[in-house]
Design an enzyme around this catalytic site. Structure first.
Site, PDB file in Angstrom:
ATOM      1  N   ASP A   3       9.335 -39.599  -6.990  1.00 18.94           N
ATOM      2  CA  ASP A   3       8.223 -39.533  -6.042  1.00 18.94           C
ATOM      3  C   ASP A   3       6.931 -39.897  -6.788  1.00 18.94           C
ATOM      4  O   ASP A   3       6.949 -40.111  -7.996  1.00 18.94           O
ATOM      5  CB  ASP A   3       8.152 -38.157  -5.367  1.00 18.94           C
ATOM      6  CG  ASP A   3       7.856 -37.029  -6.351  1.00 18.94           C
ATOM      7  OD1 ASP A   3       7.635 -37.303  -7.545  1.00 18.94           O
ATOM      8  OD2 ASP A   3       7.851 -35.867  -5.914  1.00 18.94           O
TER       9      ASP A   3
ATOM     10  N   ASP B 111      16.379 -36.936   0.916  1.00 18.72           N
ATOM     11  CA  ASP B 111      16.389 -36.011  -0.210  1.00 18.72           C
ATOM     12  C   ASP B 111      15.862 -34.692   0.297  1.00 18.72           C
ATOM     13  O   ASP B 111      15.057 -34.660   1.230  1.00 18.72           O
ATOM     14  CB  ASP B 111      15.466 -36.485  -1.349  1.00 18.72           C
ATOM     15  CG  ASP B 111      14.021 -36.108  -1.072  1.00 18.72           C
ATOM     16  OD1 ASP B 111      13.402 -36.770  -0.215  1.00 18.72           O
ATOM     17  OD2 ASP B 111      13.519 -35.134  -1.665  1.00 18.72           O
TER      18      ASP B 111
ATOM     19  N   CYS C 175      36.643 -28.681   2.592  1.00 14.64           N
ATOM     20  CA  CYS C 175      35.824 -29.230   1.503  1.00 14.64           C
ATOM     21  C   CYS C 175      36.651 -29.448   0.240  1.00 14.64           C
ATOM     22  O   CYS C 175      37.412 -28.568  -0.161  1.00 14.64           O
ATOM     23  CB  CYS C 175      34.659 -28.279   1.222  1.00 14.64           C
ATOM     24  SG  CYS C 175      33.626 -28.806  -0.168  1.00 14.64           S
TER      25      CYS C 175
ATOM     26  N   CYS D  67      35.582 -29.647  -2.869  1.00 10.48           N
ATOM     27  CA  CYS D  67      34.891 -29.307  -4.128  1.00 10.48           C
ATOM     28  C   CYS D  67      35.639 -28.252  -4.936  1.00 10.48           C
ATOM     29  O   CYS D  67      36.504 -27.541  -4.431  1.00 10.48           O
ATOM     30  CB  CYS D  67      33.449 -28.867  -3.846  1.00 10.48           C
ATOM     31  SG  CYS D  67      33.246 -27.120  -3.468  1.00 10.48           S
TER      32      CYS D  67
ATOM     33  N   CYS E 235      35.570 -24.657  -3.472  1.00  5.72           N
ATOM     34  CA  CYS E 235      36.465 -24.406  -2.336  1.00  5.72           C
ATOM     35  C   CYS E 235      37.946 -24.527  -2.721  1.00  5.72           C
ATOM     36  O   CYS E 235      38.798 -23.857  -2.146  1.00  5.72           O
ATOM     37  CB  CYS E 235      36.131 -25.352  -1.184  1.00  5.72           C
ATOM     38  SG  CYS E 235      34.490 -25.048  -0.507  1.00  5.72           S
TER      39      CYS E 235
ATOM     40  N   HIS F   2      29.179 -26.689  -4.171  1.00  9.48           N
ATOM     41  CA  HIS F   2      29.679 -26.815  -2.805  1.00  9.48           C
ATOM     42  C   HIS F   2      28.659 -27.458  -1.868  1.00  9.48           C
ATOM     43  O   HIS F   2      28.983 -28.398  -1.133  1.00  9.48           O
ATOM     44  CB  HIS F   2      30.106 -25.461  -2.221  1.00  9.48           C
ATOM     45  CG  HIS F   2      30.295 -25.568  -0.744  1.00  9.48           C
ATOM     46  ND1 HIS F   2      31.411 -26.164  -0.191  1.00  9.48           N
ATOM     47  CD2 HIS F   2      29.452 -25.302   0.286  1.00  9.48           C
ATOM     48  CE1 HIS F   2      31.254 -26.224   1.128  1.00  9.48           C
ATOM     49  NE2 HIS F   2      30.086 -25.717   1.444  1.00  9.48           N
TER      50      HIS F   2
HETATM   51 ZN   LIG Z   1      33.150 -26.840  -1.151  1.00  9.38          ZN
END
Ligand SMILES: [Zn+2]
Length: 368
Positions: free
Chosen positions: A90, A264, A302, A304, A307, A333
């Site tokens: 930025d 973002d 999910c 990830c 999870c 996550h």
């Molecule tokens: Zn997850």
């Protein structure tokens, strides 16, 4: 070369690819916020594993510590933070106005004192552009004034005019390099005529991309969407569009539906550090006692690490004990969830079924 290729549209929603000197970015894309040269609680490998392609660095924080010149002498932000992919910085303007002390703004720029040690600094369109060059930002932003909300028409018009004069100076200071970009920023508060004026004025300057700023500052989602409905069609179709500082999963999909390509927000990382999880079943607070014996995964949909390997009960336990691993797992996550959301939106746009994806995803949030 820096370029944007539009692959498909579905209504106003767009699927494309941004090519940069540091790799390609499939869009729609969510950029992970790495304020001070780090996505908080995450190693660079962990950020990559979430599917993120772009990270964001904050000029204000980096110019104060460790300083732009020091980042440059260390080989630039990519090398310093082990992120060879695209980095967007930025301009520093927004955080000067929200964090710094004793600010004085005039035509030349902003004089301010650091919130860290009170030292005096000056940020102008030229200096902001130079700092972003020293940081080696793949995508630099022009210095603008984020018009405060609410603003009268006259306040918004004069603030926008300053942003336009600064955009000309930022563009003149930008050193073009193959695969690098500078984005202009559309302001104009909540006034349709100003938003149209800003989009047309900046489009004439032929930036590599366009950001939409001054939204999600308290005007409410309906007004934000109304401004996107006005602004997005006024921007060049063959350039990427970035909605700054937005937002919730619902804000993201609603904005994709209106033609935004890049986002973002600190929300997924900040929420992850305070036990809040964004999931396909809505938002959960893992401190809640309802999770104390819940052996199931946080979000069965999910992929990830959090999870795949851990239970809601374990996450609840970690936050109750204030263990560091809690924020690490939940940031992992939340960032993965935001990436999944963008990947799902992209696949749906390419298949011409975005409306169904949008409706199904929203219905999922309501069933948790
Ligand atoms: Zn997850």
């Amino acid at each position: 070369m820096f370029s944007y290729t539009l692959h498909a549209t579905d209504g106003a929603a767009r699927a494309g690819t941004i090519a940069t000197a540091h790799g390609d970015v499939p869009t729609p894309s969510f950029m992970a916020v790495g304020t001070a040269g780090t996505v908080k609680a995450m190693t660079a490998d962990a950020v990559r594993a979430t599917g993120a392609r772009v990270v964001l660095g904050n000029t204000y924080h980096l110019m104060l510590r460790p300083t732009a010149e020091r980042v440059a002498s260390l080989g630039g932000l990519h090398k310093m933070m082990d992120w060879p992919g695209p980095i967007l910085t930025d301009s520093g303007g927004f955080q000067v106005m929200s964090l710094a002390k004793l600010r004085k703004m005039d035509e030349a720029g902003v004089t301010f004192r650091s919130h860290l040690d009170g030292s005096a600094h000056f940020l102008s369109p030229e200096r902001s552009t130079e700092i972003q060059h020293l940081l080696d930002a793949t995508i630099s932003m022009v210095l603008d004034e984020c018009t405060p909300h609410p603003a009268t028409y006259d306040e918004a018009a004069s603030s926008m005019a300053l942003t336009h004069r600064w955009a000309v100076r930022s563009r003149a200071a930008f050193q073009p390099r193959a695969g690098y970009a500078q984005f202009g920023i559309v302001q104009g508060s909540t006034y349709e005529v100003l938003r149209r004026d800003a989009a047309a004025t900046l489009a004439a300057q032929n930036f590599e991309g366009y950001a939409i700023g001054g939204l999600a500052v308290g005007e409410g989602q309906d007004t934000m969407f109304a401004m996107l409905d006005i602004t997005a069609p006024c921007l060049p179709a063959q350039k990427p569009r970035y909605l700054m500082g937005v937002g919730t999963p619902d804000d993201l999909l609603g904005s994709v539906a209106r033609g935004v390509d890049m986002f973002d927000c600190v929300m997924p990382t900040r929420a992850g550090r305070t036990a809040r999880a964004f999931t396909s079943h809505g938002i959960f607070n893992l401190r809640n006692a309802r999770f104390i014996d819940d052996a199931g995964p946080l979000d069965e949909a999910c992929p990830c690490l959090c999870c795949a390997r851990h239970s809601r009960a374990y996450l609840h336990h970690l936050f109750r004990c204030e263990e560091m691993l809690g924020p690490i797992l939940l940031t992992t996550h939340n960032l993965t969830y935001y990436q999944s959301l963008m990947q799902g939106a992209r696949a749906a746009i390419l298949a011409g079924r975005f409306e169904t994806y949008y409706a199904t995803t929203r219905a999922g949030w309501a069933d948790g």
